[in-house]
Every structure is written in C-alpha cells, then in structure tokens.
Design an enzyme around this catalytic site. Sequence first.
Site, short mmCIF file in Angstrom:
data_model
loop_
_atom_site.label_atom_id
_atom_site.label_comp_id
_atom_site.label_asym_id
_atom_site.label_seq_id
_atom_site.Cartn_x
_atom_site.Cartn_y
_atom_site.Cartn_z
N LYS A 91 65.19 62.19 -95.50
CA LYS A 91 64.24 63.03 -96.25
C LYS A 91 63.01 62.28 -96.74
CE LYS A 91 66.58 66.99 -96.23
NZ LYS A 91 66.06 68.19 -95.55
N GLU A 113 62.51 72.23 -103.44
CA GLU A 113 63.83 72.85 -103.49
C GLU A 113 64.82 71.83 -102.96
OE1 GLU A 113 61.92 72.98 -100.92
OE2 GLU A 113 63.37 72.42 -99.36
N SER A 380 71.96 61.22 -90.50
CA SER A 380 70.80 61.57 -91.31
C SER A 380 70.92 61.15 -92.78
CB SER A 380 70.56 63.08 -91.23
OG SER A 380 71.74 63.78 -91.62
#
Lengths: 429, 269
Positions: A91, A113, A380
Amino acid sequence: MSTPPTPSPGRFGQFGGRYVPEALIPALEELDEARQKAMLDPEFLDELDALHRTYTGRPSIITEVPRFAAHAGGARVILKREDLNHTGSHKINNVLAQCLLTKRMGKRRVIAETGAGQHGVATATAAALMGLECTVYMGKVDTERQALNVARMRILGAEVVAVEHGSATLKDAINEALRDWVTNVGHTHYVLGTVTGPHPFPEMVRDFHKIIGEEARQQVLDLTGRLPDAVVACVGGGSNAMGIFHRFVEDEGVRLVGVEAGGEGIEGDRHAARFATAEPGVLHGAMSYLMQDDEGQTLETHSISAGLDYPSVGPEHSFLRDTGRAEYRYATDEQAMEAFRLLCRTEGIIPALESSHALAGAIEVGRELGPDALILVNLSGRGDKDMHTAARWFGLVEDDGQSTPTSAAVETGGAECVSAVEPEGGVQA
Amino acid sequence: MTQSRGVGEVLAACRAEGRAALVGYLPVGYPDVPSSLRAMETLCDNGIDIVEVGMPYSDPLMDGAVIQRAATQALEGGVRVDDVFRATAAIRAKGVPPLVMSYWNLVLRRGVARYAADLAAAGGAGLITPDLVPEEAQDWIDASAAEGLDRVFLVAPSSTSERLAVVTGATRGFVYAASTMGVTGARTSVGDAAADLVARTREHTDLPVCVGLGVSTREQAAEIATYADGVIVGSALVACLEDPDVDAGLERLAALTRELAAGVREGRR
C-alpha cells in the site's frame, strides 16, 4: 438540448467511468491533470524514487520458497516480498505518490478508507512524513478485528473514524470518505487505496503500483532466465494484483491469476467472490462487477480477511476477466488459513490473510501445472496485523483474544500442520 | 410527451405568480410503504408544488444522517423499486408532478429503457440522478427523450463554467443547484454560495433553477425564493416522520409543509 456530452474518460471496455456527484467532478479533473503532469515531471519522479529507495525499502526482494512449493505440485514458487515494505504491505507505493500529489495540488489534508488497516496505516504514515492532516474511515466491524492497526494509525497522528452504518465494513468506510470529500474537497485529497472508484483512480493507483511488476519481472528473469508461467495475486479491490499484473499483460504466455475471497463458500451469501457470482453494476463511482440483489442494492460480503471483504472490484480487473486475459478463482477462509499456516511453518514467513488467498491459489495452480512450472506470487502484506484472527482460528487463544495460549492449542498447531494442507482441497476454479 | 407530465408547466405557473416553487423530498417506504404514500399525499394537500420520491439505496453517498437512517429502515422493511411507481401514481392522482430521485445502479439494474417506461406509465414526471453526470448518461438521455420524461442533473458550487454548460445542456425540467458542498441535511444557514451558483447557472440556461441541500425553515425558504425558481426541502420533512406515532408525524409534516409554502410566497420577487 445542445450537443451530446462526451463520455467520461477512464474506461476499460464497458467498465470504469465516473459515477459520482457533480460536486466531485472538478476535483477529479484537477487530480487527473495533476497526476498526468507529475508523471512527466522529472522532479516528481525523482522525489518518488528517492522515497521508494530510502523510506519504503525498494526494490523489494524476491524469495524462492521450495519447502512451500513442495505442497504446490512441486512447481517452483517465487514470492515478491511487498510484505517487507515499510508499513508492511504494498500500500505504501500508492500512498507516498498520492501524498506527494496532494502537496503539489496545494491541499493540506488527506482522508482515506481502510478495511484491514494496511492502507490506513500507510496513509497515516505518509501524512506524518509529509506534514498533512489525516483522517481515516474504517468500518466498526473492521476496527474491532484490526484493533492493533487502529492504535497504529492513532499513534501516527491520524484521526480514525469508526463507521457504524450499513455493514460497517470497507464499503461503508468508502461511502463515508466520499461524503467527507464532497464536503471538504477544497483543501482535502481523498487517497483512495485501491484500483477502483471514479477515473482517474483505477488508472492512477495501478500506475503507482506497477513498480511491483516491473521489479518482479526483471528479478525473475535474472534468477531463472525466463518468465513465470503464472503470476498469482489476491484481489479485493485489486491494487496489488494490478500492480504485479500490469507489466505482464503483454507477455501472452504468462497466465494472470487473481484470487478472490470465497469466505464460507460461494453456495451461500458469506463470501466476496465477485467474479464467481456477480454481474456488472455501479458502486463508488465505477462500473464493474458488483455483488448486488435483483434490484441493484449492494449485498453484504464476508471474508476472514478484512482487506478482501468488498462487494465490487477494480474495473480493469473486470475488463481483463471479460477479455480472457486474466482468470479469477477464489479461496475459502479455510483454504486461505491453511495456506497461511503452511507458509509460516515451511518458510518462516507470516503472510497477511489477504496474501494467504494468493498462496492458496498458487497451491492449486502449481498442482495443475506440475513440477516444471514457475509461479510468481505477490506476497502483498505481512501478517502481524492478523495475529489476533489467526490465533483465534487456530485455537491459540481463548475466544476473547486476551488469554494466553493453551498447551493443547500449541500442540495442535505443531509441526504436523504441514500435512493438514496435503489433502486435495485447493482453490476452486 | 404530454405537457402535463413534466415539471416545467408547474414551475412556469409559479413564476407567473411571482413566486418560487416548493419541492419536497420523502423516501418511499419510510416509516413503511403505506405510511410513506400517506406522507406524500400530505405534502400534496398542504401546498407542495412538486414531490421528489426518494428510492432508498444501500449506499446513499450524497445523503446525510437523517435520510440515510430513513433509507436503512425502509430497506429493512422490504421496500422495492416497484413501490416508487406506486408512489408516483398516488402523487399524480393528487394533481402534483412526481419526480423520482434514485441512485443510478437501481435504474441500471432494472434496465434503463424499462425503468423509463415504467416511470412514465406510473405518471412520473422524470428522474433526479444524484450520482449520474451527463457524460455517463447517454442511455438515460435517450430513454427519457423517448418517454417524455424530465431529467434533472445537479450543479454544485464547485462546478466550473464548462461544467455548467455541459450539465444544463443535458437537463430537462429544472436544474438542481446544490446549495453547499456536502451531503443532504438541515443547516442553520444556506450561505452565499447558492445565490452565486444560481446566477452562474443562469448564464448558461433559461431552465428554472431550484436550490436544495440544507433548507429546513420558512425563513430559509423565503430567502432562497428571492433568487431561485424553486426551493427543495428533504431532511427536515423526513425528520417529521421520525415520530413513533405515525399520525402525529403526519401532522407535523403538514404543518411544516404549510410553513415552507408560506415561506416561498414571502420571497416574492
């Protein structure tokens, strides 16, 4: 009436577009212009590159996992280690770039969010680094299952707002963030965390994550001398998957495999397997596959992984699916947890529950392709944030999550766990 | 198209009286479907000029707390899209034009052409689309033209001159001017942005311009009526129905509607 309006940009076939209140259109146009200029501006690119190298820790390494691969039909399995990035997931790639853009647009506040908390933590981190005010919206259900990440965001200086309406999960957090944005768009940028939402978000977020695939493709070539047979990634909104897929789309011999959350199985309604059950619709500003009832009301979803618990999916994934370039499977909660435990015990790597779905997919793809295959998996995120969920799943703590492990539970979770993933099981096509 | 179906005739009549129109929003299905139809008829009996029939939606991102709570209750009570058409027929029977306000996926799911045909058959005047801008609306523009329905798009204080031209060019009936940046809900002040937006919009169109978001009192209605063609009230009307006694809620609704109707007449230009 005057001339017909020109259709919105940002289409992937029939998917994508801009289905938002008029109040947001000028902000989306401003953002689109800013990011297009930035991507051609050496100063922006150098600043981002420096952050990647000196703050995030890029390039992330790749790790071959032979003991894990023994359970995946004996295929060679290589992990792209986005879990080793600062803040523990992919991210941060997107967030650093969007926060740089926020400053270039002269805005002082970011909102975001978050489902699992990875994107929220990354945004709070980048905001702290760059001196931006930060508010993160999170479904109340998710604040409870990801309490540690809530604390992490607050320590970083972000305000975390628990959203109690609707299903109190990721989709409701996005609704609330969009409301905030409509109200405060003059000084606030919405750091959307995945490849969905109105144009330019799907394209922009993909471009900020494509570094994953660019690095991985070269790293696999350097290590093995060839391209992988399959690239496997989990798909909630789909940002890590688009990030690693993008550089391989032109490589026709490389299968692109996305793995969704099968939850408790797709026969009932406790899952988030959009491509297995859904039809196109509009949610959160984009046309894409959407879990909805016969009237178009959004259905509630379920996954053991908060990050995959989302009723729609990035529009480019819908396009790749319908054109046949990518294939999408699902892993149930149980299959993902078995893959989670397997990677822990065979390789000493604790994956995020999202990434565990990709690992479950890799097990099945490996069994299908056999020992000559080479499979690249995007790991990830790391599993620290999911320890509470995992400990409860495996019976290592009492149900309230506060107690110390029982000896029986520890024994049950012992070395024999590897055999627990041996049975056929695997991921459903 | 039958001229009586659209909202243009009503707005023109109000203009001829030298006053703004009063437009009232209520969601179908709140507190339940039969009571919501009674509530809409109550609006018609107490001076409303146009009724907005809201269709509850699972993800109403343009709505504030009051309307979202009502929508959630209505959905839990089992409201269906077909109930919208029952409501439009009931309002039309009162001689008032009904406009439906719906988030786009509910229209898309039914099929745009089918939705338009069903709406027209039920006496609907048209549709307000809070999350659909003209660039995404070609199917709706075609279907609404075929059925003679109004299509109300929104403009906002952030809309540029170029955007105002695009939006007003695609609109039929009236232009919905969002008074402030934000979601629905009563506010103590509507602010200067609305008057400026109405003036800027009029540079691009002769269509009537109605102002909504944040209006709740007779005084606000009177103030807006001095510069707008219509005053749109939603959350304040919905809040009347929060009373657990339905009849008492309807009485409050009737009283507020009369107050607002007086307000738009006080703002005569």
